[in-house]
Each structure stands twice: as structure tokens, then as C-alpha cells.
Design a protein around this motif. Structure first.
Motif, mmCIF file in Angstrom:
data_model
loop_
_atom_site.group_PDB
_atom_site.id
_atom_site.type_symbol
_atom_site.label_atom_id
_atom_site.label_comp_id
_atom_site.label_asym_id
_atom_site.label_seq_id
_atom_site.Cartn_x
_atom_site.Cartn_y
_atom_site.Cartn_z
ATOM 1 N N LYS A 93 9.554 2.002 9.142
ATOM 2 C CA LYS A 93 10.822 1.267 9.152
ATOM 3 C C LYS A 93 11.488 1.349 7.787
ATOM 4 O O LYS A 93 10.865 1.775 6.812
ATOM 5 C CB LYS A 93 10.604 -0.197 9.520
ATOM 6 N N LEU A 140 14.429 -1.027 5.183
ATOM 7 C CA LEU A 140 15.081 -2.339 5.007
ATOM 8 C C LEU A 140 15.808 -2.346 3.666
ATOM 9 O O LEU A 140 15.306 -1.790 2.692
ATOM 10 C CB LEU A 140 14.021 -3.441 5.039
ATOM 11 N N PHE A 182 11.936 -6.593 -5.506
ATOM 12 C CA PHE A 182 11.955 -5.611 -4.417
ATOM 13 C C PHE A 182 13.358 -5.254 -3.954
ATOM 14 O O PHE A 182 13.536 -4.693 -2.870
ATOM 15 C CB PHE A 182 11.131 -6.134 -3.226
ATOM 16 N N HIS A 202 14.130 0.120 0.896
ATOM 17 C CA HIS A 202 12.767 0.653 0.986
ATOM 18 C C HIS A 202 12.490 1.258 2.359
ATOM 19 O O HIS A 202 13.019 0.816 3.376
ATOM 20 C CB HIS A 202 11.698 -0.385 0.615
ATOM 21 N N ILE A 224 9.080 2.378 4.708
ATOM 22 C CA ILE A 224 7.632 2.180 4.813
ATOM 23 C C ILE A 224 7.033 3.369 5.568
ATOM 24 O O ILE A 224 7.541 3.761 6.622
ATOM 25 C CB ILE A 224 7.305 0.839 5.504
ATOM 26 N N TYR A 229 -1.519 -0.188 13.033
ATOM 27 C CA TYR A 229 -0.265 -0.746 13.557
ATOM 28 C C TYR A 229 -0.341 -0.889 15.077
ATOM 29 O O TYR A 229 0.196 -1.817 15.654
ATOM 30 C CB TYR A 229 0.915 0.162 13.189
ATOM 31 N N PHE A 243 5.249 1.666 0.448
ATOM 32 C CA PHE A 243 6.524 0.956 0.386
ATOM 33 C C PHE A 243 7.350 1.696 -0.669
ATOM 34 O O PHE A 243 7.152 1.520 -1.864
ATOM 35 C CB PHE A 243 6.216 -0.487 -0.046
ATOM 36 N N MET A 256 -0.564 -0.005 -0.271
ATOM 37 C CA MET A 256 -1.710 -0.794 0.202
ATOM 38 C C MET A 256 -2.717 0.198 0.761
ATOM 39 O O MET A 256 -2.377 1.026 1.598
ATOM 40 C CB MET A 256 -1.296 -1.775 1.308
ATOM 41 N N TYR A 273 -3.970 -2.976 -3.803
ATOM 42 C CA TYR A 273 -2.520 -2.962 -3.992
ATOM 43 C C TYR A 273 -2.189 -2.279 -5.310
ATOM 44 O O TYR A 273 -2.847 -2.532 -6.323
ATOM 45 C CB TYR A 273 -1.958 -4.393 -4.064
ATOM 46 N N CYS A 289 0.423 -9.535 -5.632
ATOM 47 C CA CYS A 289 0.667 -8.936 -4.315
ATOM 48 C C CYS A 289 -0.052 -9.677 -3.190
ATOM 49 O O CYS A 289 0.566 -10.127 -2.228
ATOM 50 C CB CYS A 289 0.191 -7.486 -4.294
ATOM 51 N N HIS A 347 0.991 -11.661 0.697
ATOM 52 C CA HIS A 347 0.594 -10.997 1.949
ATOM 53 C C HIS A 347 -0.444 -11.832 2.706
ATOM 54 O O HIS A 347 -0.382 -11.957 3.928
ATOM 55 C CB HIS A 347 0.027 -9.599 1.651
ATOM 56 N N PHE A 386 2.850 -7.015 6.921
ATOM 57 C CA PHE A 386 4.060 -7.657 7.439
ATOM 58 C C PHE A 386 4.743 -6.818 8.515
ATOM 59 O O PHE A 386 5.158 -7.320 9.548
ATOM 60 C CB PHE A 386 5.080 -7.851 6.303
HETATM 61 C C1 HEC Z 1 6.651 -12.779 -1.936
HETATM 62 C C2 HEC Z 1 5.960 -11.980 -0.961
HETATM 63 C C3 HEC Z 1 5.479 -10.593 -1.311
HETATM 64 C C4 HEC Z 1 4.858 -10.156 -2.466
HETATM 65 C C5 HEC Z 1 4.563 -10.934 -3.723
HETATM 66 C C6 HEC Z 1 4.523 -8.766 -2.237
HETATM 67 N N1 HEC Z 1 4.911 -8.372 -1.000
HETATM 68 FE FE1 HEC Z 1 4.574 -6.556 -0.153
HETATM 69 N N2 HEC Z 1 5.701 -7.114 1.442
HETATM 70 C C7 HEC Z 1 6.311 -8.333 1.634
HETATM 71 C C8 HEC Z 1 7.105 -8.296 2.847
HETATM 72 C C9 HEC Z 1 7.916 -9.451 3.416
HETATM 73 C C10 HEC Z 1 6.962 -7.000 3.380
HETATM 74 C C11 HEC Z 1 7.619 -6.444 4.657
HETATM 75 C C12 HEC Z 1 8.855 -5.604 4.319
HETATM 76 C C13 HEC Z 1 9.482 -5.012 5.555
HETATM 77 O O1 HEC Z 1 9.199 -5.447 6.674
HETATM 78 O O2 HEC Z 1 10.287 -4.079 5.402
HETATM 79 C C14 HEC Z 1 6.049 -6.300 2.485
HETATM 80 C C15 HEC Z 1 5.578 -5.015 2.724
HETATM 81 C C16 HEC Z 1 4.713 -4.319 1.899
HETATM 82 C C17 HEC Z 1 4.120 -3.030 2.211
HETATM 83 C C18 HEC Z 1 4.205 -2.319 3.546
HETATM 84 C C19 HEC Z 1 3.125 -2.892 4.492
HETATM 85 C C20 HEC Z 1 3.503 -4.246 5.052
HETATM 86 O O3 HEC Z 1 2.833 -5.256 4.742
HETATM 87 O O4 HEC Z 1 4.493 -4.311 5.811
HETATM 88 C C21 HEC Z 1 3.402 -2.641 1.106
HETATM 89 C C22 HEC Z 1 2.628 -1.346 0.936
HETATM 90 C C23 HEC Z 1 3.534 -3.698 0.129
HETATM 91 N N3 HEC Z 1 4.321 -4.714 0.636
HETATM 92 C C24 HEC Z 1 2.956 -3.669 -1.126
HETATM 93 C C25 HEC Z 1 3.048 -4.722 -2.039
HETATM 94 C C26 HEC Z 1 2.553 -4.632 -3.394
HETATM 95 C C27 HEC Z 1 1.854 -3.428 -4.017
HETATM 96 C C28 HEC Z 1 2.809 -5.846 -3.974
HETATM 97 C C29 HEC Z 1 2.537 -6.275 -5.388
HETATM 98 C C30 HEC Z 1 3.191 -5.523 -6.421
HETATM 99 C C31 HEC Z 1 3.481 -6.671 -2.967
HETATM 100 N N4 HEC Z 1 3.606 -5.951 -1.817
HETATM 101 C C32 HEC Z 1 3.887 -7.972 -3.193
HETATM 102 C C33 HEC Z 1 6.153 -9.434 0.844
HETATM 103 C C34 HEC Z 1 5.529 -9.448 -0.401
#
Ligand code: HEC
Length: 162
Positions: A40, A42, A54, A58, A60, A70, A83, A106, A121, A142, A146, A157
Motif C-alpha cells: 500500500k 499513504l 513520518f 510512503h 510499504i 499478511y 516502509f 521490520m 526495527y 518504534c 507498534h 499495522f
Molecule cells: C507513533 C506510532 C509509530 C511509531 C513510533 C512507529 N511506527 Fe511504524 N507504523 C505506524 C503506523 C500507523 C503504520 C502503518 C502505516 C500505513 O498503514 O501506511 C506503520 C507502519 C510501519 C511499517 C510497515 C509495516 C506495518 O506495520 O504496517 C514499518 C516497516 C514500520 N512502520 C517501521 C517503523 C520503524 C522502523 C519505526 C521506528 C523508527 C516505527 N515504525 C515507528 C506507526 C508507528
């Protein structure tokens, strides 16, 4: 007794940091991820609470093992999700991809990354394999978010759509 406590604390701290750097707990650079399955995209616009970290556009991507996750709800070891965060360029009533900001990763390995729920992460600045933005801060930077907000879906997510 006090001295012994100090020595033990220091030894524990040192062995922890050694484990993080030399023990193989570092996330691998996801070579070739642009050829994986696109899950996807976003755009996070200014004003969104996560814009600072962020903001931008992006995409994914998931490797074959992550695709199994998935579809089944259970991510096996070896699953990797990327991402790919790019800047946004507006003009002529179009929104286009700009330069790459960071490649968030991830990587699933229940044993290596057990401190963060089985996921490692990392963020590679501008997609450079040598510039790691997360290092040993994965739990706070991170996994906390999550783990709290995506607990029911294996800490992931995003979801697959046909
Ligand atoms: C405050 C919340 C938050 C933090 C902190 C965060 N993420 Fe996420 N992350 C999300 C969300 C919400 C999505 C879904 C985005 C989408 O649906 O397009 C996501 C998606 C991702 C994904 C794709 C897989 C998934 O879960 O959908 C990766 C890889 C990822 N994040 C890596 C990281 C990394 C590395 C860090 C630390 C540097 C991090 N994230 C910190 C909220 C967070």
C-alpha cells in the motif's frame, strides 16, 4: 556489597550493549525490496501528529514470507516489511515522489529480536545501508507504538487488500 552490585550492573550493561552490536541483533539492509510485493501507499500531510517523523509519501513492500503473514495473520521468521518514505513534491495539480527520506524496516526473527516482540526495527537514512537511524533504540522509538496499537495483528499495522 555495594561494589559488587556496581560491578554486576556494569557487566550487565556492557554485555547488553555488546549483544546489540556484535550479537547479530542488527537488522539487515533489505536489498532488492523494490522488487517485492507492494502492499500500500499513504501520504501524511503537515498537521498530522506523526508528520515530524513520518511526513511525506510512503510505500510499504513485503517479501514472500511477509506476504504469508499478511494473508495468514502469522508472520514467520524471515518476514521483512519495508516502509519506503519519500518527500512529496506538489505542482501542476499533481503530487509526485521526491527524494527518499528513510527506508524503515521490520525484520521478523523471534529469537534474535525477542526484546521487541520478535521484530527488529531499523531506519536507513536516505536508503543508505551505512546510515542507521534507530540502532539500539528500537524499543522506545518504534516497537512501543507498534506493540500498543497493532497488538492484535502481530504488531503490523498495514493490511493486504486484493
Ligand atoms: C507513533 C506510532 C509509530 C511509531 C513510533 C512507529 N511506527 Fe511504524 N507504523 C505506524 C503506523 C500507523 C503504520 C502503518 C502505516 C500505513 O498503514 O501506511 C506503520 C507502519 C510501519 C511499517 C510497515 C509495516 C506495518 O506495520 O504496517 C514499518 C516497516 C514500520 N512502520 C517501521 C517503523 C520503524 C522502523 C519505526 C521506528 C523508527 C516505527 N515504525 C515507528 C506507526 C508507528
Amino acid at each position: 556489597m555495594k561494589a559488587l552490585f556496581l560491578v554486576l550492573t556494569l557487566t550487565t550493561a556492557m554485555s547488553t550493549s555488546t549483544a546489540a552490536s556484535a550479537g547479530g541483533a542488527a537488522v539487515d539492509y533489505p536489498h532488492g525490496y523494490r522488487n517485492w510485493t507492494h502492499v500500500k501507499s499513504l501520504i501524511l500531510e503537515p498537521g498530522h501528529p506523526l508528520y515530524g517523523a513520518f511526513g511525506g509519501l510512503h510505500h510499504i513492500y513485503a517479501n514472500d514470507r511477509a506476504m504469508k503473514g499478511y494473508k495468514s495473520g502469522k508472520f514467520p521468521d524471515g518476514a521483512v516489511i519495508v516502509f519506503d518514505l519519500l518527500e512529496v513534491e506538489r505542482g501542476g495539480n499533481a503530487i509526485a515522489e521526491g527524494p527518499r527520506k528513510i527506508v524503515g524496516v521490520m525484520q521478523r526473527d523471534a529469537r534474535r529480536f525477542r526484546d521487541t516482540g520478535g521484530w527488529g526495527y531499523e531506519g536507513f537514512v536516505q536508503g543508505d545501508p551505512k546510515q542507521r537511524a534507530v540502532g539500539d533504540q528500537a524499543k522506545a522509538a518504534c516497537h512501543g507504538c507498534h506493540a500498543e496499537q497493532a497488538a492484535k495483528t502481530g504488531y503490523v499495522f498495514s493490511a493486504w487488500r486484493e
